[in-house]
Scaffold this motif. Structure first.
Motif, PDB file in Angstrom:
ATOM      1  N   VAL A   1       8.354  -4.757  13.646  1.00  9.00           N
ATOM      2  CA  VAL A   1       7.402  -5.642  12.991  1.00  9.00           C
ATOM      3  C   VAL A   1       6.147  -4.879  12.576  1.00  9.00           C
ATOM      4  CG1 VAL A   1       6.366  -6.355  15.201  1.00  9.00           C
ATOM      5  CG2 VAL A   1       6.155  -7.838  13.188  1.00  9.00           C
ATOM      6  N   LEU A   2       5.725  -3.923  13.390  1.00 12.70           N
ATOM      7  CA  LEU A   2       4.559  -3.114  13.034  1.00 12.70           C
ATOM      8  C   LEU A   2       4.869  -2.213  11.845  1.00 12.70           C
ATOM      9  CD1 LEU A   2       3.315  -2.075  16.600  1.00 12.70           C
ATOM     10  CD2 LEU A   2       2.467  -3.914  15.148  1.00 12.70           C
ATOM     11  N   VAL A   3       6.082  -1.681  11.802  1.00 15.03           N
ATOM     12  CA  VAL A   3       6.494  -0.843  10.676  1.00 15.03           C
ATOM     13  C   VAL A   3       6.421  -1.634   9.369  1.00 15.03           C
ATOM     14  CG1 VAL A   3       8.449   0.388   9.657  1.00 15.03           C
ATOM     15  CG2 VAL A   3       7.957   0.640  12.093  1.00 15.03           C
ATOM     16  N   VAL A   4       6.924  -2.861   9.389  1.00 11.93           N
ATOM     17  CA  VAL A   4       6.934  -3.695   8.182  1.00 11.93           C
ATOM     18  C   VAL A   4       5.513  -4.037   7.745  1.00 11.93           C
ATOM     19  CG1 VAL A   4       7.618  -5.930   7.239  1.00 11.93           C
ATOM     20  CG2 VAL A   4       9.219  -4.626   8.660  1.00 11.93           C
ATOM     21  N   ILE A   5       4.661  -4.386   8.687  1.00  8.84           N
ATOM     22  CA  ILE A   5       3.272  -4.737   8.348  1.00  8.84           C
ATOM     23  C   ILE A   5       2.564  -3.559   7.681  1.00  8.84           C
ATOM     24  CG2 ILE A   5       1.015  -5.285   9.332  1.00  8.84           C
ATOM     25  CD1 ILE A   5       2.505  -6.963  11.450  1.00  8.84           C
ATOM     26  N   LEU A   6       2.712  -2.369   8.254  1.00  9.28           N
ATOM     27  CA  LEU A   6       2.078  -1.191   7.660  1.00  9.28           C
ATOM     28  C   LEU A   6       2.654  -0.900   6.277  1.00  9.28           C
ATOM     29  CD1 LEU A   6       1.863   1.215  10.740  1.00  9.28           C
ATOM     30  CD2 LEU A   6       0.082  -0.245   9.798  1.00  9.28           C
ATOM     31  N   GLY A   7       3.952  -1.099   6.119  1.00 11.07           N
ATOM     32  CA  GLY A   7       4.573  -0.875   4.819  1.00 11.07           C
ATOM     33  C   GLY A   7       4.054  -1.817   3.746  1.00 11.07           C
ATOM     34  N   VAL A   8       3.826  -3.065   4.102  1.00  6.12           N
ATOM     35  CA  VAL A   8       3.287  -4.036   3.141  1.00  6.12           C
ATOM     36  C   VAL A   8       1.878  -3.636   2.708  1.00  6.12           C
ATOM     37  CG1 VAL A   8       2.527  -6.426   2.869  1.00  6.12           C
ATOM     38  CG2 VAL A   8       4.736  -5.936   3.936  1.00  6.12           C
ATOM     39  N   PHE A   9       1.060  -3.182   3.645  1.00  5.16           N
ATOM     40  CA  PHE A   9      -0.264  -2.687   3.280  1.00  5.16           C
ATOM     41  C   PHE A   9      -0.153  -1.522   2.291  1.00  5.16           C
ATOM     42  CE2 PHE A   9      -1.918  -4.846   7.130  1.00  5.16           C
ATOM     43  CZ  PHE A   9      -3.077  -5.391   6.597  1.00  5.16           C
ATOM     44  N   GLY A  10       0.790  -0.622   2.536  1.00  7.18           N
ATOM     45  CA  GLY A  10       0.952   0.523   1.652  1.00  7.18           C
ATOM     46  C   GLY A  10       1.386   0.119   0.257  1.00  7.18           C
ATOM     47  N   LEU A  11       2.369  -0.756   0.149  1.00  7.10           N
ATOM     48  CA  LEU A  11       2.835  -1.198  -1.158  1.00  7.10           C
ATOM     49  C   LEU A  11       1.728  -1.901  -1.939  1.00  7.10           C
ATOM     50  CD1 LEU A  11       6.393  -2.501  -0.174  1.00  7.10           C
ATOM     51  CD2 LEU A  11       5.855  -0.459  -1.538  1.00  7.10           C
ATOM     52  N   THR A  12       0.931  -2.699  -1.253  1.00  6.98           N
ATOM     53  CA  THR A  12      -0.188  -3.379  -1.909  1.00  6.98           C
ATOM     54  C   THR A  12      -1.217  -2.372  -2.406  1.00  6.98           C
ATOM     55  OG1 THR A  12       0.132  -5.270  -0.429  1.00  6.98           O
ATOM     56  CG2 THR A  12      -1.956  -5.155  -1.636  1.00  6.98           C
ATOM     57  N   GLY A  13      -1.511  -1.365  -1.586  1.00  8.78           N
ATOM     58  CA  GLY A  13      -2.473  -0.343  -1.993  1.00  8.78           C
ATOM     59  C   GLY A  13      -2.005   0.445  -3.197  1.00  8.78           C
TER      60      GLY A  13
END
Length: 437
Positions: free
Chosen positions: A319-331
């Motif tokens: 779940v932490l991996v997915v959350i960080l990935g979403v932040f990256g894609l948005t950035g």
């Protein structure tokens, strides 16, 4: 609920009662408090030196390119050198640690960092500059591999907290180098050579506690020893002591961890090598571009301390991996649409995404039962991961030079985030390397 073996800071009562896999070498003898404090300080100082060799270069890359006559493609090679050195020299860390002990190798690594950074400003051409950089990066590589090993040995009941401590130090050193290199260069006369060379002083300071720790034998709080991969530390139920070292290449967990580590490293080194140039090409000044990179790196200071604590309490870190990935894609989406207008927001989002690094380090400690296991998994995941990350910065440089803009490179950066998320979810499952033997 199951309590992972790498739980973070706890009270003496909870630490004593928390279930964790038994260490086969018998009960540990506690380290003296002052040695524990010196080790914690040494970890922090070492961590401060594990990125300035890279992030001090990004804000001055244009000046270095002009002075040394680098093309965009050659600069892309330069930004890939860290990953190449980490992969190549990281493979030697377990063998060196068995021979001389982890503390001595970290000490030697810091000496190599100081020497490389001191020599780099005297480079008269690209080849010499790359060679001096490679020496510093070799020292960083072996230290990278052995940090989780030392944490696992010295602080077996506080893996999350101590991983957070040195991850925070790593992020702080990364951010400081990005933020102050340009203004410090201006204050020291404006030469990029002085601005890059001054970081050797920080490595010299970090050497002081490690000279003592290496002399005292910094293998762990038990009575000295350098049995980083000793059979006594390797055998657990389900993991025979005589299991061949190459067995790790058959481990799905090890490969998932390596791929996750590789793609997060790709994102990190693209950011450190190219992000200031992206902002400068969008019309942002050199000093502000350096500050934006510093903001990205500074996000890891608080999060690198908090994230491992959270990860250590979860059965599955996906779940932490997915959350960080979403932040990256948005950035990346924002960087593609409005690089200058929303520069500070994109820097914050991408900085949060780059905190996949301390998460990966914590997962390495959590996915092993023994000291030998963490050495093998750390060496494999980091060395193979850095090897996988080599093409990324180079491809960005090639696309930048041949497309004439940043649209295609940014799309490539966003694309790298997808396999990172998938591999991280697989690596985050509740299992142990030794159980796959």
């Amino acid at each position: 609920m199951h309590t992972p073996p790498s739980d973070d800071l706890a009270t003496p009562e909870t630490a004593a009662s928390a279930p964790r896999p038994a260490e086969p070498g018998g009960p540990r003898r506690a380290a003296s408090p002052w040695r524990g404090r010196v080790m914690a300080a040494g970890l922090m100082l070492a961590a401060l030196n594990l990125r300035p060799a890279v992030t001090s270069l990004g804000p001055l890359l244009e000046e270095v390119r002009d002075d040394l006559g680098m093309s965009g493609t050659v600069a892309g090679v330069l930004t890939s050198v860290p990953a190449a050195c980490f992969a190549l020299f990281g493979l030697t860390a377990p063998r060196l640690a068995r021979r001389w002990g982890p503390g001595a190798i970290v000490c030697a690594g810091l000496a190599a960092i100081a020497t490389g950074l001191l020599l780099r400003p005297f480079a008269g051409g690209t080849v010499v500059f790359l060679a001096a950089s490679a020496l510093a990066l070799a020292g960083i590589a072996v230290s990278n591999i052995l940090m989780p090993v030392i944490v696992k040995r010295w602080f077996p009941d506080r893996v999350g907290a101590m991983t957070g401590l040195y991850s925070m130090g790593l992020s702080l050193g990364t951010a400081a180098a990005a933020a102050v290199t340009v203004p410090m260069t201006d204050a020291l006369g404006g030469s990029w050579r002085t601005g890059l060379g001054v970081w050797a002083l920080l490595a010299v300071v970090a050497l002081v506690p490690w000279l003592f720790l290496a002399r005292a034998g910094a293998s762990g709080p038990e009575a000295g020893g350098t049995d980083t991969d000793a059979p006594a530390a390797a055998g657990t139920a389900g993991a025979p002591a005589d299991a061949p070292a190459m067995r790790i290449t058959r481990s799905p967990l090890a490969w998932a961890m390596a791929v996750f580590f590789g793609f997060q490293a790709t994102a990190a080194y693209i950011s450190m090598g190219w992000m200031p140039q992206i902002f400068r090409d969008a019309g942002v000044s050199a000093s502000t571009s350096g500050l934006l990179l510093a903001v990205m790196m500074a996000m890891g200071v608080p999060l690198a301390f908090v994230l491992p604590r959270i990860a250590a309490r979860l059965r599955h870190q996906g779940v932490l991996v997915v959350i960080l990935g979403v932040f990256g894609l948005t950035g990346y989406a924002g960087l593609w649409l409005a690089p200058a207008e929303g520069a500070w927001a994109w820097a914050v989002l991408l900085g949060i995404a780059n905190c996949a690094f301390p998460l990966a380090l914590t997962m390495i400690g959590m996915r092993t039962r023994t000291n030998a296991g963490v050495v093998r998994l750390s060496a494999f995941a980091q060395s193979v991961g850095y090897l996988l990350s080599i093409p990324g910065p180079l491809l960005v440089g090639v696309l930048y030079q041949h497309s004439g803009g940043w649209g295609q490179p940014i799309a490539l950066m966003a694309g790298f985030m997808v396999p990172q998320i998938v591999a991280g979810v697989l690596a985050g499952r509740d299992r142990y390397l030794e159980d796959e033997a």
